[in-house]
Every structure is written in structure tokens, then in C-alpha cells.
Design an enzyme around this catalytic site. Structure first.
Site, PDB file in Angstrom:
ATOM      1  N   HIS A 138      -8.344  -3.430  -6.323  1.00  0.00           N
ATOM      2  CA  HIS A 138      -8.359  -3.408  -4.858  1.00  0.00           C
ATOM      3  C   HIS A 138      -9.481  -2.488  -4.382  1.00  0.00           C
ATOM      4  O   HIS A 138      -9.733  -1.435  -4.976  1.00  0.00           O
ATOM      5  CB  HIS A 138      -7.005  -2.936  -4.321  1.00  0.00           C
ATOM      6  CG  HIS A 138      -6.856  -3.196  -2.863  1.00  0.00           C
ATOM      7  ND1 HIS A 138      -7.464  -2.406  -1.913  1.00  0.00           N
ATOM      8  CD2 HIS A 138      -6.209  -4.183  -2.188  1.00  0.00           C
ATOM      9  CE1 HIS A 138      -7.182  -2.897  -0.709  1.00  0.00           C
ATOM     10  NE2 HIS A 138      -6.426  -3.980  -0.857  1.00  0.00           N
ATOM     11  N   LYS A 195       0.854  -1.207   0.000  1.00  0.00           N
ATOM     12  CA  LYS A 195       0.000   0.000   0.000  1.00  0.00           C
ATOM     13  C   LYS A 195       0.887   1.253   0.000  1.00  0.00           C
ATOM     14  O   LYS A 195       1.966   1.224  -0.579  1.00  0.00           O
ATOM     15  CB  LYS A 195      -0.983  -0.047   1.172  1.00  0.00           C
ATOM     16  CG  LYS A 195      -1.775  -1.361   1.200  1.00  0.00           C
ATOM     17  CD  LYS A 195      -2.953  -1.332   2.100  1.00  0.00           C
ATOM     18  CE  LYS A 195      -3.663  -2.685   2.032  1.00  0.00           C
ATOM     19  NZ  LYS A 195      -4.889  -2.711   2.789  1.00  0.00           N
ATOM     20  N   GLU A 237     -11.255 -10.313  -1.061  1.00  0.00           N
ATOM     21  CA  GLU A 237     -10.957  -9.505   0.120  1.00  0.00           C
ATOM     22  C   GLU A 237     -12.231  -8.828   0.601  1.00  0.00           C
ATOM     23  O   GLU A 237     -12.620  -7.777   0.073  1.00  0.00           O
ATOM     24  CB  GLU A 237      -9.925  -8.431  -0.235  1.00  0.00           C
ATOM     25  CG  GLU A 237      -8.601  -8.999  -0.711  1.00  0.00           C
ATOM     26  CD  GLU A 237      -7.455  -8.002  -0.535  1.00  0.00           C
ATOM     27  OE1 GLU A 237      -6.467  -8.390   0.075  1.00  0.00           O
ATOM     28  OE2 GLU A 237      -7.579  -6.850  -0.979  1.00  0.00           O
ATOM     29  N   GLY A 297      -7.638  -4.527   6.988  1.00  0.00           N
ATOM     30  CA  GLY A 297      -7.021  -3.595   7.935  1.00  0.00           C
ATOM     31  C   GLY A 297      -7.828  -3.380   9.204  1.00  0.00           C
ATOM     32  O   GLY A 297      -7.556  -2.468   9.970  1.00  0.00           O
TER      33      GLY A 297
HETATM   34  P1  PGA Z   1      -4.694  -6.318   5.433  1.00  0.00           P
HETATM   35  O1  PGA Z   1      -4.887  -5.858   3.916  1.00  0.00           O
HETATM   36  O2  PGA Z   1      -3.929  -7.608   5.408  1.00  0.00           O
HETATM   37  O3  PGA Z   1      -3.916  -5.204   6.093  1.00  0.00           O
HETATM   38  O4  PGA Z   1      -6.051  -6.487   6.003  1.00  0.00           O
HETATM   39  C1  PGA Z   1      -5.096  -6.756   2.901  1.00  0.00           C
HETATM   40  C2  PGA Z   1      -5.200  -6.032   1.576  1.00  0.00           C
HETATM   41  O5  PGA Z   1      -5.824  -4.979   1.529  1.00  0.00           O
HETATM   42  O6  PGA Z   1      -4.694  -6.518   0.560  1.00  0.00           O
END
Ligand code: PGA
Length: 342
Positions: free
Chosen positions: A185, A100, A257, A263
Site C-alpha cells: 500500500h 487502515k 491505487e 482519501g
Molecule cells: P480510500 O482509500 O478509499 O479512502 O481513498 C483506498 C485505499 O487506500 O485503499
């Protein structure tokens, strides 16, 4: 034996026994012939038939045994063939990091080096990819052994080239040495207005430039609470990637996801993730056939970490993870990669 003795021929033939024809001589002879000739002959014929019949039975048994053995051998080689076929078809297990908007160039290069070193020291049981911001790509490519760690971008433009200030094209990404790109995403959809149409263009350009696409999909919390998760995910796939040819599909990796798990520290349970990934595989099968669906790698993403990865990865349809937060520390990321060794 029937010849008369000399002493018996003591009178004219008409007067003695020898001169008269015995009354039942013919019948006696016939009976004698039958007893001495026909019976033994019949006996011999029967013995001969029985002997050749037992030989035939023996041969037949041998032949049946041979046939059974041959069938067994054939079944065994068939099983071996099926096993080899399955092994060949076994889809790739992948753990991909998504940095990110984190890490300066120097921090990023250091992190990439650390990940590379630890994986070179202990070969992973899966493919490993790190997806970094654009500015890291060229430098990180220099420190990665591409046989051990793949490199990807987190986005690319929906235009080929030209006057699009601030954008980075798929060709530019490819020229850094990267082999992958994350597209679709939820953060890009949510904060940068990326629609299914825009993503369709991005996917097309990424594939045309030889990049593998990690295509994300997933529902919001409200959509899940309304029981619409399957519908939402299906629409996202239909809108941006189900237009691809079977050949193009070979360069697609899917990542489910759920937005409510990204997150937030709130992971989907392994059963929830498995249920959705099995559903995704079933709609890929509807579109491209069973074999293609079986070969498609589908990842889970959303608060995946070393502590929950083994349970998630043990599910039959989960082929790995797309990792955000936990990919920013080499040890944490390695912990998730090692889940494939458990
Ligand atoms: P995360 O994010 O592992 O921090 O939850 C996953 C992603 O957005 O690919």
C-alpha cells in the site's frame, strides 16, 4: 409372315417370286434388328443409368444434409464448450475493505458483525473481504461467516520470526483465521519506507504461509503529470511480484491505487482507471501469458464509493475495488458491493 400362301405356289419355284432371293433382304434384317433390339436395349440401358444416377444424386443430397447437420451440432457443442471455458475462467470480482488505522477492537467487531449480517441476508454478487488492523483479526474471525466475508490483514513482516519487536509475521496473521493480506500500500511505502525489495520478501512469506496477497501499486500526482504512470506501476510490479512462479501468481490480486486519489475525494475517472488496468493486464500477459492475465483479478482503489462504483465496475478490466474510507460504515460498504448487482 413371309411364308407364301398356298395359292401363290402355283408354278415351279424358279418361275415365281418366292423362289427368288429378295435383293435387299439382309439389309432390311439388319435395320430391323437395330430397330427392334438395339434401340430398345440402348433405351433400357439409358433409362437404367438415369434412374441410378438420380438415386445417387438423392443419396448424395441426403448425405450432404446429414453432414451439414453434424457440422452444426459440432459447432454448437464447441460454442457451449467455449462458453463453459470462459465461465470457468471468469476472474473473481472482489470488493475489499481496508480499515487502515481506524476502529477500536469493540467498534471493529461491531462493524464486522454488521457487515456479516447484511451480506448473509442478501448474498453479494462478488467476493467480499475486510482487511483490519492486526489486533482485530482473531476477534473479527470469530464473527464472520467465511463463506460470505473473507478476512485479511493490512500488512505483515518481511521476516519469518524472531527478535523483531512490534512486528507481526505472515504465519501469525494466518493463525488468526485470516486468508488475505494487503501488501505494497502506498501509505506503507511512503510513511514506513517499504521498498520493492522489502515487499518482495513480504509477498514471498505471505504466499509461503498460505495467504492471498492484495498487492497495491500506483503513481503520485507528479508522476502522472509527467506521463510516467505506466513506467512507475510496471517498476513496482517488476520489483516485487513478477519474480513469482505462475503457480504462486494464482494467489495474487492486484490493486491499482493512484496515490493522488487515495482519501482525497478525487477519484480517477472510470476511463483513466480502465486504461491503467488494461495496461497492467497487458504486462501481466507479457510476463505470464494471456490466460493467466485473463484470470487475474485487478481492483481499483482511491475514493471509490457507492455513487461511483457502478461506473467503475462496468469497465471491462476493473474487477472490483479496494475501499478505504467507505468501508468503515456497513451501509456505505454494502452500497459499493451492490454495484455488482447493477
Ligand atoms: P480510500 O482509500 O478509499 O479512502 O481513498 C483506498 C485505499 O487506500 O485503499
Amino acid at each position: 409372315n413371309d411364308l407364301p400362301k398356298q395359292a401363290e405356289l402355283n408354278a415351279p419355284l424358279s418361275l415365281i417370286e418366292t423362289g427368288r432371293e429378295p435383293e435387299n433382304k439382309t439389309w432390311t434384317k439388319i435395320v430391323l434388328i437395330i430397330i427392334c433390339y438395339i434401340f430398345p436395349l440402348a433405351f433400357l440401358i439409358a433409362a437404367d443409368r438415369i434412374w441410378s444416377w438420380t438415386r445417387w444424386v438423392q443419396k448424395r443430397e441426403q448425405w450432404l444434409k446429414q453432414k451439414e447437420e453434424w457440422i452444426k451440432q459440432k459447432e454448437q457443442s464447441n460454442r457451449l464448450y467455449q462458453l463453459l471455458k470462459r465461465k470457468r475462467q471468469m476472474r473473481k470480482k472482489i470488493v475489499a475493505g481496508n480499515w487502515k488505522m481506524n476502529e477500536t477492537l469493540q467498534e471493529g467487531v461491531a462493524l464486522a458483525k454488521e457487515i456479516n449480517e447484511s451480506l448473509k441476508a442478501e448474498k453479494p454478487n462478488c467476493d467480499v473481504v475486510i482487511c483490519t488492523p492486526f489486533i482485530h483479526l482473531a476477534s473479527v474471525a470469530q464473527v464472520l461467516d467465511s463463506n460470505v466475508v473473507g478476512l485479511g490483514a493490512e500488512n505483515c513482516a518481511d521476516k519469518e520470526k524472531g527478535a523483531y519487536t512490534g512486528e507481526v509475521s505472515a504465519a501469525m496473521v494466518k493463525s488468526t483465521g485470516a486468508q488475505y493480506v494487503i501488501l505494497g500500500h502506498s501509505e506503507r511505502r511512503q510513511y514506513y519506507g517499504e521498498t520493492a525489495e522489502i515487499l518482495k520478501e513480504k509477498v514471498k512469506l505471505a504466499l509461503a504461509n498460505g495467504l492471498k496477497v492484495i498487492f497495491c501499486c500506483g503513481e503520485t500526482l507528479e508522476e502522472r503529470e509527467a506521463g510516467k504512470q505506466n513506467e512507475v506501476v510496471k517498476a513496482e510490479l517488476e520489483g516485487s511480484v513478477f519474480n513469482l512462479s505462475a503457480e504462486e501468481w494464482k494467489s495474487i490480486i492486484l490493486a491499482y491505487e493512484p496515490i493522488w486519489a487515495i482519501g482525497t475525494g478525487k477519484t480517477a475517472t472510470s476511463d483513466q482507471a480502465q486504461e491503467m488496468l488494461a495496461y497492467i493486464r497487458s504486462i501481466v500477459a507479457e510476463k505470464y501469458g494471456n490466460e493467466v492475465a485473463e484470470d487475474t483479478s485487478i481492483l481499483y482503489g482511491g475514493s471509490c464509493k457507492a455513487s461511483n462504483a457502478p461506473e467503475l465496475f462496468a469497465k471491462p478490466d476493473i474487477d472490483g475495488g479496494l475501499i478505504g474510507g467507505a468501508s468503515l460504515k456497513a451501509a456505505d460498504f454494502k452500497g459499493i458491493i451492490d454495484a455488482w448487482k447493477k
